[in-house]
Design an enzyme around this catalytic site. Structure first.
Site, mmCIF file in Angstrom:
data_model
loop_
_atom_site.group_PDB
_atom_site.id
_atom_site.type_symbol
_atom_site.label_atom_id
_atom_site.label_comp_id
_atom_site.label_asym_id
_atom_site.label_seq_id
_atom_site.Cartn_x
_atom_site.Cartn_y
_atom_site.Cartn_z
ATOM 1 N N LYS A 284 -29.775 20.679 -46.626
ATOM 2 C CA LYS A 284 -30.535 20.305 -45.431
ATOM 3 C C LYS A 284 -30.445 21.431 -44.403
ATOM 4 O O LYS A 284 -29.355 21.929 -44.115
ATOM 5 C CB LYS A 284 -29.986 19.001 -44.846
ATOM 6 C CG LYS A 284 -30.803 18.472 -43.671
ATOM 7 C CD LYS A 284 -30.271 17.130 -43.200
ATOM 8 C CE LYS A 284 -31.131 16.550 -42.079
ATOM 9 N NZ LYS A 284 -30.612 15.262 -41.598
ATOM 10 N N CYS B 295 -33.638 13.137 -44.883
ATOM 11 C CA CYS B 295 -33.699 12.288 -43.687
ATOM 12 C C CYS B 295 -34.865 12.689 -42.786
ATOM 13 O O CYS B 295 -36.009 12.718 -43.215
ATOM 14 C CB CYS B 295 -32.357 12.333 -42.950
ATOM 15 S SG CYS B 295 -32.199 11.090 -41.639
ATOM 16 N N GLU C 261 -30.010 9.651 -49.877
ATOM 17 C CA GLU C 261 -29.170 10.633 -49.180
ATOM 18 C C GLU C 261 -27.693 10.232 -49.215
ATOM 19 O O GLU C 261 -27.352 9.065 -49.082
ATOM 20 C CB GLU C 261 -29.645 10.747 -47.729
ATOM 21 C CG GLU C 261 -28.824 11.683 -46.865
ATOM 22 C CD GLU C 261 -29.187 11.596 -45.389
ATOM 23 O OE1 GLU C 261 -28.682 12.427 -44.616
ATOM 24 O OE2 GLU C 261 -29.968 10.689 -45.009
#
Length: 540
Positions: A360, A413, A296
């Site tokens: 995301k 995440c 990430e």
């Protein structure tokens, strides 16, 4: 019957006396019981301690007496102190993120470490109240506890964007054998059975054949789950996708240096050098690889604004290699949002061209955005990522087509911790991709806990998981949760291996997630109220 003076009888008497505690002693015991329960979570994995934690909780709820209002208020207090102890002991590591830039965020550390457990403890308080409403004097009250805590944990995973971290079922997720049951009942089913089975030994405090039989049944069910898990693992050998050769690069870059723009060329050069190293799996290095995966937010810059970055990547990657990396991208904000920045996963070809993006969707409050963003920024408070205005949320959760590897479910995440929400709409993906940056939390329990939760998603969905972390734990995991190849926390390393195939049959937990949970909860509620129903029938 044991003589009254025997050590076992005295211990039994002292434990039963917990029902009569009051005031701060009662709160203190609840707090300690919850804190001890944190040892069931990674990296410790001492799940039998929940026998003590849940057993004490049962005795304390037994002691909630008086009128209905008083009983419920007392149960809420017990549940809150139990939850506060549990979350404080299992989530203290969150404070480590505030030390990355201690001069800016250090003053917030005590508030964060205490505020999160304070708020999360409201959910066990709700669970204890629900349990007390269904409570009875016999062994069936354990179904009331399982009902109450499972409902409250499910709520914790969904209310205000949700935070289902360290829900009780993860106690079983550290055993290769026991975690297989997640394919049948998912994490919420594991939570239900963790509470029900591990609270059952408290029944032995009252000698009775029925109590002994109940505990024996719980032990047999637990042993049966382990036996079935062993059979499932033995009956399902690893199968791999032909022609896909994965390399996951874990740079172990310190968090305080990861976003240093003045070191951008050095950071990218280090990534490329590490990615190109030969290994026992790939003796030639990158020429043996088809898919290179970085973690990430790998770049401390916007890729399109630094044309040299594409040139360096093109000069290093062989023609057969595709790069998948986390990287912040900039675009027009979606309707109703203001930030142009997205926490994205980007697919880059060997010439340095961006082929595809996915953003995301489930952002971290206070980490990637601030509730009441404009007001809090106006008084000088920032989110930990230091992106002015925070990140924008992706408009839709969609699959990511990766050349040569098929359709992936892209999870950035902690998006991977949300059971039942890791599969995008449209065609079902053939693998899960999780890019993360656990360097925020150093070598604390946090990265271990995150890894176990990610691993369980593979079992629930029957899909392999490829996980790239800036620092531990990166891994290739098959759909049975087995680690095909992995790294250690706090090391710079490469994880090389094949891409496992998905299971041919989608697991029950993925197909009937909510229906299975509803059935467990309805059955437990009916069993919990059975004693009072019989009493009403007799009275009538």
């Amino acid at each position: 019957m044991l003589p009254p003076s025997s050590p076992t009888a005295r211990l039994r008497g002292r434990l039963l006396a917990l029902r009569f505690l009051s005031g701060w002693r009662r709160r203190g015991v609840a707090f300690v019981a919850g804190a001890i329960g944190a040892l069931a979570m990674p990296p410790f994995g001492l799940w039998p301690v929940l026998v003590l934690s849940f057993g004490v909780l049962v005795l304390l709820i037994d002691g909630c007496r008086g009128g209905l209002k008083r009983r419920l208020w007392s149960a809420a207090g017990v549940g809150w102190w139990f939850g506060f102890g549990y979350f404080l002991a299992s989530l203290w590591w969150i404070g480590d993120a505030f030390l990355v830039e201690a001069d800016v965020f250090g003053w917030l550390l005590p508030f964060a470490v205490l505020a999160m457990p304070t708020g999360l403890a409201l959910f066990p308080a709700i669970g204890a109240v629900l349990a007390r409403l269904l409570w009875s004097k016999g062994g069936l009250r354990l179904f009331a506890l399982a009902f109450g805590l499972t409902v409250s944990e499910w709520l914790r995973g969904h209310v205000l964007t949700g935070f289902p971290w360290n829900t009780f079922g993860y106690a079983f997720a550290q055993s290769d054998l026991l975690m297989q049951s997640a394919a049948l009942v998912g994490i919420w089913g594991l939570t239900f059975f963790a509470v029900l089975l591990l609270s059952s030994p408290v029944l032995l405090l009252v000698p009775d054949r029925r109590n002994l039989a109940a505990v024996a049944c719980a032990a047999l069910l637990l042993a049966g789950a382990a036996g079935w898990g062993g059979w499932r693992l033995a009956a399902t050998p690893l199968e791999v996708v032909p022609g896909v050769h994965l390399r996951v690069m874990q740079p172990n870059l310190p968090q305080d240096k990861k976003f240093a723009y003045d070191r951008r060329r050095e950071i990218l050069a280090d990534y490329l050098a590490l990615s190109a190293r030969p290994s026992p799996t790939y003796p030639a290095g990158l020429p043996d690889v088809t898919l290179l995966i970085w973690p990430e937010s790998a770049f401390p810059f916007i890729y399109e604004r630094e044309p040299w970055a594409a040139e360096d990547i093109a000069a290093t990657l062989p023609p057969n290699v595709t790069l998948v990396t986390g990287a912040v991208r900039i675009d027009l904000p979606p309707p109703g949002q203001h930030s142009p920045f997205f926490n994205a996963i980007r697919v880059i070809d060997a010439k340095g061209h961006v082929l595809r993006n996915t953003d995301k969707v489930h952002l971290v409050p206070f980490g990637e955005y601030l509730p009441f963003q404009s007001f809090l920024e106006s008084i000088g408070i920032e989110q930990l990522t230091r992106v002015r205005g925070g990140f924008a949320s992706g408009s839709a959760f969609s699959g990511l087509e990766v050349p040569g590897a098929g359709l992936a479910a892209p999870l950035v995440c902690y998006e991977v911790i949300f059971s039942g929400k890791v599969i995008p709409g449209g065609p079902r993906p053939t693998w899960l991709l999780n890019l993360t940056n656990d360097a925020w939390f150093g070598t604390t329990p946090g990265p271990y806990q995150h890894f176990v939760q990610a691993r369980l998603r593979a079992i629930e969905e029957g899909l392999p998981l490829v996980r790239a972390a800036n620092t531990g734990i990166s891994a290739i995991i098959d759909p049975m949760g087995r680690i095909v190849a992995g790294s250690r926390l706090g090391e710079s390393s490469l994880v090389d291996g094949p891409l496992p195939k998905p299971l041919e049959t989608v697991p029950l937990a993925a197909r009937f997630n909510l229906a299975l949970l509803a059935g467990l909860l309805m059955g437990s509620m009916l069993l919990a109220i059975a004693p009072s129903s019989r009493w009403i029938t007799r009275k009538g």
